[in-house]
Design an enzyme around this catalytic site. Structure first.
Site, PDB file in Angstrom:
ATOM      1  N   TYR A  18     -24.936  70.978  20.809  1.00 16.56           N
ATOM      2  CA  TYR A  18     -24.801  70.076  21.947  1.00 16.56           C
ATOM      3  C   TYR A  18     -24.287  68.722  21.473  1.00 16.56           C
ATOM      4  O   TYR A  18     -25.078  67.848  21.093  1.00 16.56           O
ATOM      5  CB  TYR A  18     -26.171  69.875  22.605  1.00 16.56           C
ATOM      6  CG  TYR A  18     -26.618  71.009  23.493  1.00 16.56           C
ATOM      7  CD1 TYR A  18     -25.843  72.152  23.663  1.00 16.56           C
ATOM      8  CD2 TYR A  18     -27.818  70.930  24.197  1.00 16.56           C
ATOM      9  CE1 TYR A  18     -26.253  73.184  24.485  1.00 16.56           C
ATOM     10  CE2 TYR A  18     -28.236  71.952  25.027  1.00 16.56           C
ATOM     11  CZ  TYR A  18     -27.452  73.073  25.174  1.00 16.56           C
ATOM     12  OH  TYR A  18     -27.859  74.100  26.001  1.00 16.56           O
ATOM     13  N   ARG A  47     -23.583  65.089  21.184  1.00 15.67           N
ATOM     14  CA  ARG A  47     -24.201  63.904  21.800  1.00 15.67           C
ATOM     15  C   ARG A  47     -24.167  62.765  20.799  1.00 15.67           C
ATOM     16  O   ARG A  47     -23.934  62.968  19.623  1.00 15.67           O
ATOM     17  CB  ARG A  47     -25.677  64.177  22.143  1.00 15.67           C
ATOM     18  CG  ARG A  47     -25.904  65.095  23.306  1.00 15.67           C
ATOM     19  CD  ARG A  47     -27.383  65.300  23.549  1.00 15.67           C
ATOM     20  NE  ARG A  47     -28.083  64.059  23.926  1.00 15.67           N
ATOM     21  CZ  ARG A  47     -29.388  63.974  24.180  1.00 15.67           C
ATOM     22  NH1 ARG A  47     -30.137  65.065  24.101  1.00 15.67           N
ATOM     23  NH2 ARG A  47     -29.938  62.816  24.501  1.00 15.67           N
ATOM     24  N   LYS A  56     -24.977  78.668  21.061  1.00 18.09           N
ATOM     25  CA  LYS A  56     -25.084  78.308  22.469  1.00 18.09           C
ATOM     26  C   LYS A  56     -24.384  76.973  22.680  1.00 18.09           C
ATOM     27  O   LYS A  56     -24.718  75.991  22.015  1.00 18.09           O
ATOM     28  CB  LYS A  56     -26.558  78.193  22.841  1.00 18.09           C
ATOM     29  CG  LYS A  56     -26.808  77.741  24.262  1.00 18.09           C
ATOM     30  CD  LYS A  56     -28.260  77.330  24.455  1.00 18.09           C
ATOM     31  CE  LYS A  56     -28.457  76.721  25.838  1.00 18.09           C
ATOM     32  NZ  LYS A  56     -29.814  76.162  25.992  1.00 18.09           N
ATOM     33  N   GLY A 104     -25.409  76.514  31.551  1.00 19.99           N
ATOM     34  CA  GLY A 104     -24.878  75.895  32.749  1.00 19.99           C
ATOM     35  C   GLY A 104     -25.274  74.448  32.928  1.00 19.99           C
ATOM     36  O   GLY A 104     -24.562  73.659  33.549  1.00 19.99           O
ATOM     37  N   ARG A 124     -32.861  75.920  33.726  1.00 25.82           N
ATOM     38  CA  ARG A 124     -33.274  75.309  34.993  1.00 25.82           C
ATOM     39  C   ARG A 124     -32.739  76.033  36.216  1.00 25.82           C
ATOM     40  O   ARG A 124     -33.397  76.102  37.246  1.00 25.82           O
ATOM     41  CB  ARG A 124     -32.835  73.835  35.000  1.00 25.82           C
ATOM     42  CG  ARG A 124     -33.759  72.981  34.174  1.00 25.82           C
ATOM     43  CD  ARG A 124     -33.203  71.592  33.980  1.00 25.82           C
ATOM     44  NE  ARG A 124     -32.085  71.605  33.062  1.00 25.82           N
ATOM     45  CZ  ARG A 124     -31.346  70.527  32.761  1.00 25.82           C
ATOM     46  NH1 ARG A 124     -31.617  69.365  33.346  1.00 25.82           N
ATOM     47  NH2 ARG A 124     -30.358  70.622  31.904  1.00 25.82           N
TER      48      ARG A 124
END
Lengths: 310, 310, 310, 310, 310
Positions: free
Chosen positions: E177, E179, E210, E259, E288
């Site tokens: 991810y 960031r 992922k 997502g 979520r």
């Protein structure tokens, strides 16, 4: 070194420079020195493919998309008759079993991405000695940035890995790339700085040292005085290569040179190879200039460079 | 295996039998399988010289005193184009640096002397995994004596060494030599016992299994019934070799055969090699029959044996 | 246990007996209990193939030579819909990668050959916990010989392995085979001795206990008095199975039964399976009676036995 | 080796036999080879004093009570210009600080007392590698008894200590003294057995091997045939010394000889020294024949022996 | 990949990309690949629930309070027929025993809370390899933030955990991810940055990667030139998915897509799933969007997504 020397004699001569090392380290150095088309000449050409990590996948592989698959590079190094292939953990995990025993492998133990615009870069350790052993590698690879603010952390991580590598019979290849707030942009390839980086790598215990080709530029004032006072020859690339090799224990460490970003002028690359040889350099480590070319062109270029080094 | 198979294909086929192992182990197996005159054929001839420890120096080297110097055997294995050289710690310490990278080395990790006339021999561990790594070896070697009273200790020592070797990417060669109060003198080379020893070595995790050539004799009553009931072919040496290879995971482990004491009849040795090949054996491991001959005769004999295995 | 119970409920009921264990152990027990045609019934049929080591290759595989290849047994266990496959190190190394994820594996950590006619056998540890993990096993297997002179060594080796296995989430399967100078030949399958062996295995921390089918014979005088005084039912095989299961914590440990040497009378084998089920046994572990039959016959027999246990 | 060879050349020649070892080991070997009156000749005389442990204090020191004090032996070795002093832990703890830097020290790591009359002796490990380092030693010493029933335990203890010693840069001196039920009393100094012991020590990784002077006697039937068939010269002590040195890697390991019990005939001792030199031996290790003499006589005797070896 | 391929063949094809790993790793990958409704298709849907730690409990579970209980998520993953469930230590400790063997578990080894507004976040290691083993997990999970200032620390922690996980037979799932201060907010989902993150995860040894779904935006100037020069297709989501998968070793690593925040438009989610499949992605990881919906709606949505991936 005479071309007429027998291959075994030349390899043995080089290995004699490493008498402080155990036979396991010598064996793994010899595995590279006897391998491929340059086997026995004392020179080597290595294919490094860590650019996916260092620059991102598209910048590295879009010019020749076959290179997205790490196996492409194993096959390229084998087919070109190179001395070794260097890559990070994941790439070697993909191909090490499939190509077992067909090309000496160097596991790059640290890597740096470019997701951030650091003035003082610091690579991360991305694999360890046991990885190199379970993947059948002959050597570990490690990049230092002489000139970066926290280079102390790098030198200390390298010394710990080097000690463990040598105890397990692995050779140590150090990429000495001056960078960071301690050097100017031009200084990264200045003759005094490149020579200094080669010396640091040698002092840290490297068996093979990879540096960039030096320009006729001197970065440090204190150094410039000496270069001028003693008239160290540096006008030609061959002279500068000679000085860098001299700076790594007077030529008693294997120093190889990298070309950097892709150069469409193949004649320039071949001229560089000739200068490396003329200056007493031990060979080239070529990444983007090979795998970013189409496979046929890449094999042709590598063939011509190897012809020069033979 | 067809002679027309490409060398890489045959080596890859053999390596596919060892899919449970890491690429380091595969690489070291490949280093033997690609080396020497038999490189790429899937067959191998290995020179083992542990007889100085096992039988004493004069009994081993007086017939050809050049062999007192361990370096003689390195040079012999190299000049004959063999696949590997196996020896105890001291011998490899003498030559591993001088011959670095020129012949794959197997460090015999246990050895047994004959200063004592034991009914149930038990070899001593004379080196360890870190020795194999610092000497640049591709494999460890270990002798088990199925049939000796305390074989439990041997199997347990071997399993610990094997686990450590594999974690470090080293291959494992097991000498399976049935001996001890559990077998008769004839039983040591009985077909059922040799096949049993090969199975035990395979189950203990060996990658390469060395056994003696089996005779047409059956030692165990329970086994004899089965051999007779199922008419397992055993009249010819090739048939017996085939059965032993079958007993090591249906031929999915490399099984090589040793000849034993010196045999002056070279034709007999060549006939044995032909039978090994015909029966699907993977090659020979020849010690005294080579190094106890004068060097020229030894090279000639090895050349003829390699011709058979090619 | 009612057949009408939902599969999850029955597995959860069994797992509730092991509340002292960590979820890793429970997960690996569940992997066997949910697998194959008996998945969810709380019963299991396991294919053990350690006979190559225990009895020699020809005695084990000559009746059906396909079995020389360890992969045959993986495929047989998968095709028959069994609960798990148990084998020594070498066999699992051959097939664990190729059949990854298709059949739960039990690594037999100790094995005993028959090259020697010991009154007091002692198996050798032939693999360890890290082997079980690197091969993807759900459990370790270990054989104890209650009755052998040095059983103390076995129990102590088992307890150390059990503790390490459980810490790593592996289940523990114990073969409890009374043997040695402490029991007569008949006593090896005496009801009191088998029950005693099951109790010892349970006390040593076994999750699954494998015993031989008990005969209506009592070995120990002290035990016989009690069996007679309390009129413990033992006339039928089902009654004896019930008593053995009772002896393993009143049925709160999974106890499975082995048949032993090949029995050509399939009806007898099916009758035994019915008795095991009737007596509350948890299933069968069948080696020679399956893999020594031709594959079609083996699958047919296993299918009928599984039908009984469903 | 010519006497006219320069000291550095001779030491370098000897060190070249140990190319498998790290520079720390070479340095510690060189410390002995450059020390004392024989420094640079490639020969050495060592003073060992472990007899207090091996035979008891009175038997060892009553003839010359000054020897009860370990410092006596340090001073004797220094004053005589010897190459090294070897002793057990306690003795070195007494003198190592006081005589720091004045005589190379060898820590005997195992010792055997005579409080019991064992047919198959087994020495105890009485110190370790860290003791050798904290005491400033150049080497460890270890005695093996080839021929003793449990020699397996000795060889295994030695190999573990040897690996650790070498990793820490210490040299390894092995006393190879055949004893135990595997050899007769005469066999302990039989030529074949002494040569065998030297080979075993060399294979176990010893850098310096200490053996007893061999007699013209052959112990093993299998060996005798070979000695006779190949007419290995053994009539003179020099010939026997030559054969033993040959048996330790054809003279590529330092082999020194001990005299044994006190011999009042100094001429005999000098004759032995001449034979050692003539046969290519590397020197003497003399305990009781020196320290049990009065200090003046001892220094005189050592002086004459050194004269022979120069 | 053809839909008509047999499930075993497709799983074996995927496992062949991981030949560098041991059978234990392959087995745990296979456990996910064979599990649930997508078992055998080579695709997977995973339920991750680490939001309680990452965003706080109310933000995570108030929309559907049943989710405060970790067991809710186990049951949801099981009932929906998912491939695996991923969560931090505490959640798995709650449910791992109760749901043993019913859903493959991934232990998230690091987590980051939002009690602080860091420009350069750095997650904390919250569990270790032995936790994963005692909880019966098939894999470890780890989040890296390419672009955060101290990503070096993350990569180094991950490489140490990865090496230990693989040695114990566990698979490695990496959340990549981007960031931190090295990327802009838009850059976190820029195509070049997402592809770069996938490459880094692959090079660090991840088996499953992922990433977030990439937008048609390019963050880095140096990359933009290449994307434009080589006209890398990126107009459609499927094209961008394809490029990300290509960036992970040309599709030889399993890449799944998440997502992000809840999306009330189910049609949009289904369209995303179709694009993932069309682009050669291996599936979805949905947190979520599933557990924040009411259970019935969640199961319906997951069912439809799985239908797309079948």
């Amino acid at each position: 070194m005479a071309n007429t020397m027998m291959p075994i004699d030349r390899v043995n001569e080089i290995l004699s420079w490493y008498r402080g090392e155990n036979p396991g380290v010598l064996t793994n150095l010899a595995r590279m020195l006897y391998h491929g088309r340059l086997g026995g000449t004392g020179r080597m050409v290595i294919l490094p493919v860590d650019q996916g990590f260092e620059h991102g996948p598209a910048r590295s592989f879009a010019p020749n998309p076959a290179g997205y698959d790490p196996r492409y590079h194993f096959q390229l190094a084998i087919d070109a008759g190179l001395s070794a292939h260097a890559a990070p953990l994941g790439s070697l995990e993909v191909g090490a079993a499939e190509f077992a025993g067909r090309i000496p492998l160097i596991l790059k133990l640290n890597n740096h991405d470019t997701l951030g615009d650091e003035r003082d870069p610091l690579a991360a350790q991305t694999a360890g000695i046991m990885d190199a052993l379970r993947l059948g590698c002959v050597a570990i690879g490690y990049t230092i940035y002489p000139g970066t603010a926290e280079r102390r952390l790098q030198y200390e991580q390298l010394q710990a890995l080097t000690r463990e590598a040598k105890a397990h019979g692995l050779a140590v290849v150090v990429w000495a790339y001056p960078r960071g707030s301690g050097v100017s942009k031009e200084g990264e390839t200045a003759l005094d700085v490149i020579a200094y980086g080669a010396q640091i790598a040698a002092q840290l215990g490297a068996h093979i040292i990879k540096v960039k080709l030096p320009f006729d530029y001197l970065e440090q004032d204190a150094a410039r005085k000496v270069y001028e006072q003693y008239r160290i020859p540096r006008a030609t690339l061959a002279e500068r290569v000679h000085h860098v090799v001299q700076s790594a224990f007077d030529g008693r460490r294997i120093v190889i040179f990298s070309g950097g970003a892709i150069n469409n002028d193949e004649n320039a690359l071949l001229a560089e190879a000739r200068a490396i040889r003329q200056g007493g350099g031990f060979g080239s480590i070529m990444g983007r200039n090979t795998f970013q070319r189409e496979r046929g062109a890449s094999l042709k270029l590598l063939g011509e460079i190897i012809d020069i080094f033979q």
